[in-house]
Motif scaffolding. Structure first.
Motif, mmCIF file in Angstrom:
data_model
loop_
_atom_site.group_PDB
_atom_site.id
_atom_site.type_symbol
_atom_site.label_atom_id
_atom_site.label_comp_id
_atom_site.label_asym_id
_atom_site.label_seq_id
_atom_site.Cartn_x
_atom_site.Cartn_y
_atom_site.Cartn_z
ATOM 1 N N ASP A 109 0.841 -1.188 0.000
ATOM 2 C CA ASP A 109 0.000 0.000 0.000
ATOM 3 C C ASP A 109 0.881 1.244 0.000
ATOM 4 O O ASP A 109 1.148 1.846 1.038
ATOM 5 C CB ASP A 109 -0.914 -0.010 1.226
ATOM 6 N N ASP A 110 1.396 1.595 -1.197
ATOM 7 C CA ASP A 110 2.311 2.726 -1.298
ATOM 8 C C ASP A 110 1.550 4.041 -1.180
ATOM 9 O O ASP A 110 0.434 4.199 -1.685
ATOM 10 C CB ASP A 110 3.038 2.694 -2.640
ATOM 11 N N LEU B 215 12.767 -7.342 -7.535
ATOM 12 C CA LEU B 215 12.811 -5.890 -7.429
ATOM 13 C C LEU B 215 11.424 -5.286 -7.611
ATOM 14 O O LEU B 215 11.058 -4.321 -6.938
ATOM 15 C CB LEU B 215 13.782 -5.334 -8.481
ATOM 16 N N SER B 216 10.628 -5.870 -8.503
ATOM 17 C CA SER B 216 9.306 -5.318 -8.792
ATOM 18 C C SER B 216 8.383 -5.394 -7.583
ATOM 19 O O SER B 216 7.412 -4.645 -7.496
ATOM 20 C CB SER B 216 8.672 -6.068 -9.968
ATOM 21 N N ARG B 217 8.670 -6.268 -6.657
ATOM 22 C CA ARG B 217 7.815 -6.410 -5.483
ATOM 23 C C ARG B 217 8.011 -5.275 -4.481
ATOM 24 O O ARG B 217 7.267 -5.169 -3.514
ATOM 25 C CB ARG B 217 8.085 -7.754 -4.810
ATOM 26 N N LEU B 218 9.010 -4.432 -4.706
ATOM 27 C CA LEU B 218 9.237 -3.312 -3.791
ATOM 28 C C LEU B 218 8.320 -2.134 -4.079
ATOM 29 O O LEU B 218 8.188 -1.238 -3.245
ATOM 30 C CB LEU B 218 10.700 -2.857 -3.874
ATOM 31 N N GLY B 219 7.721 -2.084 -5.256
ATOM 32 C CA GLY B 219 6.851 -0.970 -5.583
ATOM 33 C C GLY B 219 6.533 -0.919 -7.065
ATOM 34 O O GLY B 219 6.688 -1.909 -7.786
ATOM 35 N N GLU B 220 6.082 0.269 -7.535
ATOM 36 C CA GLU B 220 5.754 0.437 -8.946
ATOM 37 C C GLU B 220 7.035 0.653 -9.746
ATOM 38 O O GLU B 220 7.896 1.439 -9.360
ATOM 39 C CB GLU B 220 4.800 1.617 -9.133
ATOM 40 N N MET B 221 7.122 -0.031 -10.872
ATOM 41 C CA MET B 221 8.386 -0.043 -11.597
ATOM 42 C C MET B 221 8.137 0.020 -13.099
ATOM 43 O O MET B 221 7.181 -0.554 -13.612
ATOM 44 C CB MET B 221 9.137 -1.341 -11.248
ATOM 45 N N SER B 222 8.988 0.774 -13.796
ATOM 46 C CA SER B 222 9.032 0.729 -15.253
ATOM 47 C C SER B 222 10.447 0.344 -15.641
ATOM 48 O O SER B 222 11.415 0.693 -14.969
ATOM 49 C CB SER B 222 8.638 2.079 -15.858
ATOM 50 N N SER C 197 21.546 -5.240 -20.608
ATOM 51 C CA SER C 197 21.519 -4.442 -19.381
ATOM 52 C C SER C 197 20.124 -3.838 -19.263
ATOM 53 O O SER C 197 19.362 -3.818 -20.232
ATOM 54 C CB SER C 197 22.592 -3.350 -19.407
ATOM 55 N N TRP C 198 19.780 -3.345 -18.045
ATOM 56 C CA TRP C 198 18.428 -2.836 -17.813
ATOM 57 C C TRP C 198 18.483 -1.480 -17.122
ATOM 58 O O TRP C 198 19.284 -1.279 -16.194
ATOM 59 C CB TRP C 198 17.627 -3.814 -16.951
ATOM 60 N N ASN C 199 17.637 -0.555 -17.603
ATOM 61 C CA ASN C 199 17.441 0.745 -16.981
ATOM 62 C C ASN C 199 16.054 0.738 -16.340
ATOM 63 O O ASN C 199 15.051 0.459 -17.008
ATOM 64 C CB ASN C 199 17.542 1.875 -18.010
ATOM 65 N N ILE C 200 15.999 1.053 -15.056
ATOM 66 C CA ILE C 200 14.774 0.850 -14.275
ATOM 67 C C ILE C 200 14.445 2.115 -13.506
ATOM 68 O O ILE C 200 15.339 2.792 -12.988
ATOM 69 C CB ILE C 200 14.963 -0.318 -13.281
ATOM 70 N N GLU C 201 13.159 2.429 -13.441
ATOM 71 C CA GLU C 201 12.660 3.449 -12.531
ATOM 72 C C GLU C 201 11.732 2.757 -11.537
ATOM 73 O O GLU C 201 10.797 2.053 -11.932
ATOM 74 C CB GLU C 201 11.899 4.543 -13.280
ATOM 75 N N LEU C 202 12.003 2.972 -10.258
ATOM 76 C CA LEU C 202 11.251 2.283 -9.208
ATOM 77 C C LEU C 202 10.761 3.284 -8.181
ATOM 78 O O LEU C 202 11.532 4.107 -7.675
ATOM 79 C CB LEU C 202 12.147 1.232 -8.526
ATOM 80 N N SER C 203 9.463 3.224 -7.877
ATOM 81 C CA SER C 203 8.882 4.032 -6.811
ATOM 82 C C SER C 203 8.639 3.127 -5.612
ATOM 83 O O SER C 203 7.846 2.182 -5.695
ATOM 84 C CB SER C 203 7.557 4.662 -7.271
ATOM 85 N N THR C 204 9.334 3.400 -4.513
ATOM 86 C CA THR C 204 9.216 2.547 -3.334
ATOM 87 C C THR C 204 9.561 3.336 -2.079
ATOM 88 O O THR C 204 10.370 4.264 -2.114
ATOM 89 C CB THR C 204 10.142 1.322 -3.437
ATOM 90 N N ASP C 205 8.913 2.964 -0.984
ATOM 91 C CA ASP C 205 9.243 3.569 0.303
ATOM 92 C C ASP C 205 10.130 2.655 1.134
ATOM 93 O O ASP C 205 10.331 2.882 2.323
ATOM 94 C CB ASP C 205 7.961 3.892 1.080
ATOM 95 N N LYS C 206 10.673 1.605 0.507
ATOM 96 C CA LYS C 206 11.508 0.649 1.232
ATOM 97 C C LYS C 206 12.951 1.122 1.385
ATOM 98 O O LYS C 206 13.706 0.566 2.179
ATOM 99 C CB LYS C 206 11.501 -0.713 0.527
ATOM 100 N N VAL D 248 5.835 8.702 -3.095
ATOM 101 C CA VAL D 248 6.880 7.827 -2.561
ATOM 102 C C VAL D 248 8.191 8.125 -3.285
ATOM 103 O O VAL D 248 8.194 8.609 -4.423
ATOM 104 C CB VAL D 248 6.496 6.350 -2.749
ATOM 105 N N PRO D 249 9.311 7.862 -2.653
ATOM 106 C CA PRO D 249 10.608 8.118 -3.301
ATOM 107 C C PRO D 249 10.758 7.305 -4.579
ATOM 108 O O PRO D 249 10.264 6.188 -4.687
ATOM 109 C CB PRO D 249 11.614 7.671 -2.229
#
Length: 746
Positions: free
Chosen positions: A167-168, A199-206, A228-237, A172-173
């Motif tokens: 429940d983000d 990693l995706s389980r930590l929050g919303e990710m693209s 290789s992978w470029n990722i944007e992740l929104s998480t409060d963890k 969130v950062p």
């Protein structure tokens, strides 16, 4: 190696991880707060989760993820591992083992139980007390990821992730993550797709996969890392949680994690995705062959990673096939380097048990033939000093070393069996409302795998008996001046070429008066029977005996300790009881280290050749007339150091002769029977001592009362291996019935 073989290896490794998990939790329950112990427990669950994700075992992954999250709270000192917390985690370890077994064997797991533990673990992770309410339904399995069907003009299409379990908050950062695997990541069994899924389980990710470095198929190295992978992740963890996902791969990848502000945005042109054509129908991972999955579905963000991973597998297979065709032209130095690298990579190998058994059988035949050859040379060499005779002595030593080495291959520690008992103690103690602690010693004591495989059943019955009947309730223990928590101690040690396992409890001990009365009520003994304390204690091994007042899930049906006795005897072992009322009981099992060979004493009885297991013999002596005493119609005693011991005529018991032999003309073998009592076995002569290979009579002929097995001597004759316990039992008046379960090694 096909997928089934890989999965089998995964489940074998799961057994090791589960053992490590339970061992670590028990150490923590005993007060161990070493960070390495906590990390080992966390790694065990993390490894099981990662492997289960590779095979689409969603139930196992979901439960392991919740378990791992709670363990991470302990690891980061946000949760104190108190006794109550560890009690929940030990039960969670049991459920994790059940889920693993169900995934392997196709069984099912109690959903209410696992769902209840999920709630308890989540409550602990949130800093709450475990909920007492009825368990809710288990969390739904995570949908399988699907392949990405298209991209925009730049080659990059962000795919939002949404997991209901988190429940983000709206603001969130956000983090920008660059993940580039190196060559070593894949060679160590890691998978980029699994890391990104975690990693995706930590929050919303693209996410975007960069395939610029991907060469053409004919230039591809199957062991190299190109994506290789470029990722944007929104998480409060937090950043630490992000880096924890890559904990086991941090040395084998380039990882960059940057915090993004609200105004910050990625700069620069994103490189276009390079299309790589391949047949999606070849992919066997769940959801990877669905080409039209909606972009917003949960799990779709890692589809690109899984697609890339599968491309690598397919391309790798093609490249390996090409390498096979050109392997003959490879330089010798490169081949030697690869061989050295492979040799250094693994220190153990997995071998089919049937191959080991075949090797042991062949070595047994080698021992027999070596003995025959030695016998022939001895008979034809009068002076015994020939070069052939000296060479045969060296051959005998080498054969014995080969045999010992081969037997050592099958030797395994009893630790897995002992660890299994801790779960039984917890479950039975909870059922009967008792507080019991299991202590184990000698877990690294090694014994033949055949013995270990058959040891679990009798130990299970004994543990349940000790918890249900031996240990008192907390109220009774406190009233008796004892600690409310009872103790069951399980130990293993080597003694005189055998393994001795002891089960000790600090309970009330055996109530002999009650045992005797129960045996009378069940018509197991006569009301006027005169029994010693030892004989009364051994009544609990009689079929149908039980002291339970009512039938329950644990006891009361009279099935249990008689199974223990038969199982131990079938292993060639003995079991004895020592009990002190008010202080507890000790069950001692003595088992052979192996069921393939034994050290025996070759004797003759009425013209027959027998082998008596050496581990059963205390001493040998030549009877003298003044030490022989008769009583009754046909009973005799021998006086040994101011004590009397029953004298048993082996030839008469086995019906080799109709009348009893003269003891003065023979040799007495003082042996210990299963009850701990001693008997003097009367034989005609001793031929010598040697190691013999056990051959089953039941498998090759039929069961013979009083005889445990057979062997082949050096002169080619078949010798029978005596069942000492059966002969002693017959001397007490028990008939040698064909259906008796006889020992293999006395």
């Amino acid at each position: 190696m096909d997928m089934n073989e890989i999965k089998e290896i995964f489940f074998q490794e799961c057994e090791e991880q589960l053992a490590e998990l339970e061992s670590g939790l028990l150490k923590m329950n005993d007060g161990d707060r070493d960070p390495e112990t906590v990390n080992a427990v966390f790694r065990a669950v993390h490894s099981i989760k990662g492997g289960a994700g590779a095979f689409g075992l969603d139930d196992l992954v979901s439960f392991a993820h919740v378990f791992e999250t709670t363990l991470d709270c302990v690891r980061s000192n946000r949760l104190e591992p108190t006794h109550d917390v560890l009690k929940v985690m030990l039960r969670a370890a049991d459920v994790l083992a059940d889920l693993t077994n169900a995934a392997r064997d196709g069984g099912s797991v109690d959903g209410a139980r696992s769902a209840g533990l999920v709630r308890e673990l989540e409550a602990l992770a949130n800093g709450e007390a475990p909920p007492a309410a009825a368990p809710v339904a288990a969390p739904a399995a995570t949908p399988a990821p699907a392949a990405v069907a298209s991209t925009d003009d730049s080659g990059f299409q962000p795919i939002p992730f949404s997991f209901d379990a988190f429940d983000d908050e709206p603001a969130v950062p956000r983090f920008a993550i660059t993940f580039k695997p190196r060559r070593g990541l894949y060679s160590k069994g890691n998978d980029a797709a699994l890391l990104l899924r975690d990693l995706s389980r930590l929050g919303e990710m693209s996410i975007r996969c960069d395939m610029d470095a991907l060469p053409s198929l004919d230039e591809m190295d199957p062991e190299e890392a190109y994506f290789s992978w470029n990722i944007e992740l929104s998480t409060d963890k937090g950043e630490d949680a992000i880096r924890t996902v890559f904990e086991f791969a941090e040395w084998d990848c380039d990882l960059e994690v940057k915090a993004l502000t609200e105004e910050a945005a990625p700069t620069g042109e994103e490189p276009p995705m390079v299309p790589v054509p391949f047949d999606l129908s070849l992919l066997d991972e769940g959801g990877a062959s669905e080409t039209n999955a909606p972009g917003g579905d949960a799990g779709a963000a890692v589809a690109a990673a899984e697609t890339a991973s599968n491309v690598m597998r397919l391309a790798g297979a093609a490249a390996r096939q090409e390498k096979k065709e050109t392997a003959a032209a490879a330089p010798a130095a490169a081949a030697a380097a690869n061989a050295a690298q492979n040799a250094a990579a693994g220190q153990t190998i997995r071998v089919d048990l049937d191959r080991v058994d075949r090797l042991i059988n062949l070595v047994g035949e080698l021992v027999i033939n070596q003995a025959m050859l030695s016998q022939s040379v001895i008979e034809n060499d009068a002076n015994g000093n020939s070069t052939i005779n000296m060479g045969l002595e060296e051959l005998q030593q080498l054969t014995r070393e080969i045999q010992d080495s081969v037997m050592a291959i099958r030797a395994q520690p009893v630790k897995p069996v002992f660890q299994r008992m801790s779960r039984i103690v917890r479950e039975v103690a909870d059922m009967v409302g008792k507080q019991i602690r299991l202590i184990t010693e000698g877990e690294n004591t090694e014994v033949d795998k055949t013995v270990i495989d058959k040891l679990a059943e009798p130990l299970t019955h004994m543990i349940r008996n000790a918890v249900d009947h031996g240990i008192e309730t907390p109220e009774k223990r406190i009233a008796a001046g004892k600690n409310a928590e009872g103790t069951v101690k399980l130990t293993a040690k080597h003694r005189s070429g055998r393994i001795v396992i002891e089960l000790v409890d600090d309970g009330a001990g055996i109530n002999r008066e009650r045992v005797r009365q129960k045996a009378i009520d069940n018509d197991l003994i006569a009301a006027d029977a005169n029994l010693s304390d030892e004989e009364i204690d051994n009544l609990i091994f009689m079929p149908g005996f039980s002291t339970a007042d009512k039938i329950s899930d644990i006891s009361g049906r009279g099935v249990g300790m008689d199974v223990v006795k038969r199982s131990i005897q079938a292993l060639g072992g003995r079991i004895s009881i020592s009990s002190k009322p008010g202080h507890g009981s000790t069950f001692t099992m003595s088992l052979p280290l192996t069921l393939a060979v034994l050290d025996g004493m070759v004797v003759t009885v009425a013209g027959q050749t027998l082998v008596v297991p050496l581990t059963a013999i205390v001493e040998t002596l030549q009877p003298e007339a003044q030490n022989i005493h008769s009583f009754g119609s046909n009973q005799r005693l021998i006086s040994i150091r101011n004590s009397f011991c029953p004298l048993v005529d082996v030839g008469r018991i086995l019906n080799f002769r109709a009348t009893q032999a003269n003891p003065v003309e023979g040799v007495a073998l003082l042996v210990e029977s299963e009850g701990g009592g001693q008997r003097a076995l009367m034989v005609d002569a001793i031929q010598g001592q040697r190691q013999v290979v056990i051959k089953s009579l039941e498998a090759n002929y039929t069961h013979v009362p009083g005889i445990a097995a057979a062997t082949i001597l050096g002169d080619g004759r078949v010798a029978l291996i005596l069942d000492v316990d059966a002969v002693v039992a017959a001397s007490r008046g028990q008939s040698l019935k064909p259906e008796m379960s006889l020992a293999v090694a006395g």
